[in-house]
Design a protein around this motif. Sequence first.
Motif, PDB file in Angstrom:
ATOM      1  N   MET A  14     -10.076  -7.300 -12.058  1.00 32.92           N
ATOM      2  CA  MET A  14     -10.282  -7.140 -10.654  1.00 32.92           C
ATOM      3  C   MET A  14      -9.115  -7.027  -9.766  1.00 32.92           C
ATOM      4  N   GLU A  15      -8.194  -8.186 -10.279  1.00 32.89           N
ATOM      5  CA  GLU A  15      -7.039  -8.348  -9.361  1.00 32.89           C
ATOM      6  C   GLU A  15      -5.993  -7.130  -9.565  1.00 32.89           C
ATOM      7  N   ASN A  16      -6.015  -6.555 -11.042  1.00 30.04           N
ATOM      8  CA  ASN A  16      -5.303  -5.045 -10.877  1.00 30.04           C
ATOM      9  C   ASN A  16      -5.866  -4.141 -10.079  1.00 30.04           C
ATOM     10  N   THR A  17      -7.207  -3.932 -10.204  1.00 27.95           N
ATOM     11  CA  THR A  17      -7.700  -2.961  -9.146  1.00 27.95           C
ATOM     12  C   THR A  17      -7.268  -2.917  -7.662  1.00 27.95           C
ATOM     13  N   VAL A  18      -7.453  -4.207  -7.581  1.00 29.41           N
ATOM     14  CA  VAL A  18      -6.761  -4.445  -5.852  1.00 29.41           C
ATOM     15  C   VAL A  18      -5.354  -4.298  -5.713  1.00 29.41           C
ATOM     16  N   THR A  19      -4.687  -4.527  -6.724  1.00 26.63           N
ATOM     17  CA  THR A  19      -3.009  -4.415  -6.669  1.00 26.63           C
ATOM     18  C   THR A  19      -2.695  -3.013  -6.723  1.00 26.63           C
ATOM     19  N   ASN A  20      -3.664  -2.241  -7.488  1.00 23.52           N
ATOM     20  CA  ASN A  20      -3.329  -0.462  -7.439  1.00 23.52           C
ATOM     21  C   ASN A  20      -3.608  -0.221  -6.218  1.00 23.52           C
ATOM     22  N   ALA A  21      -4.829  -0.542  -5.664  1.00 29.55           N
ATOM     23  CA  ALA A  21      -5.297   0.109  -4.161  1.00 29.55           C
ATOM     24  C   ALA A  21      -3.918  -0.265  -3.125  1.00 29.55           C
ATOM     25  N   VAL A 167     -15.355  -7.309  -5.058  1.00 26.60           N
ATOM     26  CA  VAL A 167     -14.625  -6.268  -5.627  1.00 26.60           C
ATOM     27  C   VAL A 167     -15.464  -5.120  -6.023  1.00 26.60           C
ATOM     28  N   ASP A 168     -16.775  -5.136  -6.412  1.00 29.53           N
ATOM     29  CA  ASP A 168     -17.390  -3.942  -6.460  1.00 29.53           C
ATOM     30  C   ASP A 168     -17.608  -3.185  -5.321  1.00 29.53           C
ATOM     31  N   ALA A 169     -17.884  -4.128  -4.243  1.00 29.37           N
ATOM     32  CA  ALA A 169     -17.971  -3.404  -2.789  1.00 29.37           C
ATOM     33  C   ALA A 169     -16.802  -3.005  -2.312  1.00 29.37           C
ATOM     34  N   PHE A 170     -15.635  -3.421  -2.719  1.00 31.86           N
ATOM     35  CA  PHE A 170     -14.241  -3.011  -2.164  1.00 31.86           C
ATOM     36  C   PHE A 170     -14.001  -1.874  -3.078  1.00 31.86           C
ATOM     37  N   GLN A 171     -14.205  -1.613  -4.384  1.00 24.39           N
ATOM     38  CA  GLN A 171     -14.271  -0.431  -5.140  1.00 24.39           C
ATOM     39  C   GLN A 171     -14.963   0.789  -4.612  1.00 24.39           C
ATOM     40  N   LYS A 174     -13.509   1.732  -1.038  1.00 23.11           N
ATOM     41  CA  LYS A 174     -12.236   2.325  -1.451  1.00 23.11           C
ATOM     42  C   LYS A 174     -12.303   3.737  -1.761  1.00 23.11           C
ATOM     43  N   LEU A 175     -13.409   4.095  -2.779  1.00 25.66           N
ATOM     44  CA  LEU A 175     -13.337   5.523  -3.210  1.00 25.66           C
ATOM     45  C   LEU A 175     -13.896   6.278  -2.039  1.00 25.66           C
ATOM     46  N   ARG A 180     -12.934  10.246   2.233  1.00 25.36           N
ATOM     47  CA  ARG A 180     -12.921  10.566   3.927  1.00 25.36           C
ATOM     48  C   ARG A 180     -11.555  11.039   4.426  1.00 25.36           C
ATOM     49  N   ILE A 181     -10.729  10.191   3.967  1.00 25.27           N
ATOM     50  CA  ILE A 181      -9.582  10.195   4.621  1.00 25.27           C
ATOM     51  C   ILE A 181      -8.875  11.685   4.269  1.00 25.27           C
ATOM     52  N   PHE A 182      -8.666  11.937   2.965  1.00 24.46           N
ATOM     53  CA  PHE A 182      -8.162  13.363   2.538  1.00 24.46           C
ATOM     54  C   PHE A 182      -9.003  14.459   3.025  1.00 24.46           C
TER      55      PHE A 182
END
Length: 297
Positions: A14-21, A167-171, A174-175, A180-182
């Motif tokens: 989960m920490e890697n997921t946040v770090t990549n984001a 982290v599930d909610a964060f992921q 994030k998607l 939306r942004i792009f």
Amino acid sequence: MNVVLSRDSQVRAMENTVTNAERYFGQFCSLLASYTRKTARLRDKADQLVKQLIDFANTENPELRATIRDFAEDLAKVQDYRQAEVERLEAKVISPLKLYGAQIKQTRADIKKCKRVQNNEIKQLEKLEKLRQKSPSDRQMISQAETSAQRASVDTNRSTLHLVETVDAFQEQKLKDLRRIFSDFVTIEMVFHAKAVEVYSSAFQTLENYDLERDLQVGLTSDFRAKTRGIYGHGEARPLTDTNPAPSVPWPLASQSAQSTMARQGKEAGGEEDSETDSVEEIPLEDLKGQQQGPRD
């Protein structure tokens, strides 16, 4: 102990997921902000071109003056659309990416909290294991250590479950944000280019409709022809009496001061970053000088 190792591996994932984001969203924000600034500088340069065209048109005869003014007006419209593009990029692309940093920071804080709870559980388990090895007959101390270890295990389970949900909610968010942004970025660019193509088509048609022959027959150009024919078409041809004639200057040199002025304006408005671009514009001028001052018979 296997359960502890499993939870630790889960937290690391989960920490890697946040770090990549954090890494890539930060890079997206930086690059798109630079993209927007360069678009704004392009708008400023085009505004300078529009002003220069209008100044030039005021020196010409009516037919060409009307054509150049209409052409400049179309270019100005494109810059209005480009200004709207810059504003929309800042509002719908840059700002959401900047705000995303706060959410990443909060998620990192949750991960650190969960890791502290896990470390406490590991310490309680290690303490219990040492008591069992050193004082296996001290049931009271072992019982207290077991109670502390169980309490730490419950806290870790609760904290890990909360982190998984976070982290599930964060992921998921994030998607959604990424799409939306792009999507907004592409929509903004499509709208601008669609409008720009429409106006550029009008500008192209304006230039195509310019009547060169008519312009050569009326206005100042016709008067200029009459004067030059009057000088060179009548009377006997005589050599010039001036022993020190002024050297002929090719027409491109007349615009050199204007180019230098634009270069100075660019340096003042855009700084040293645009100096290389402005200096490149002088290269064709040198080529023309070489052509004009070639070998004579």
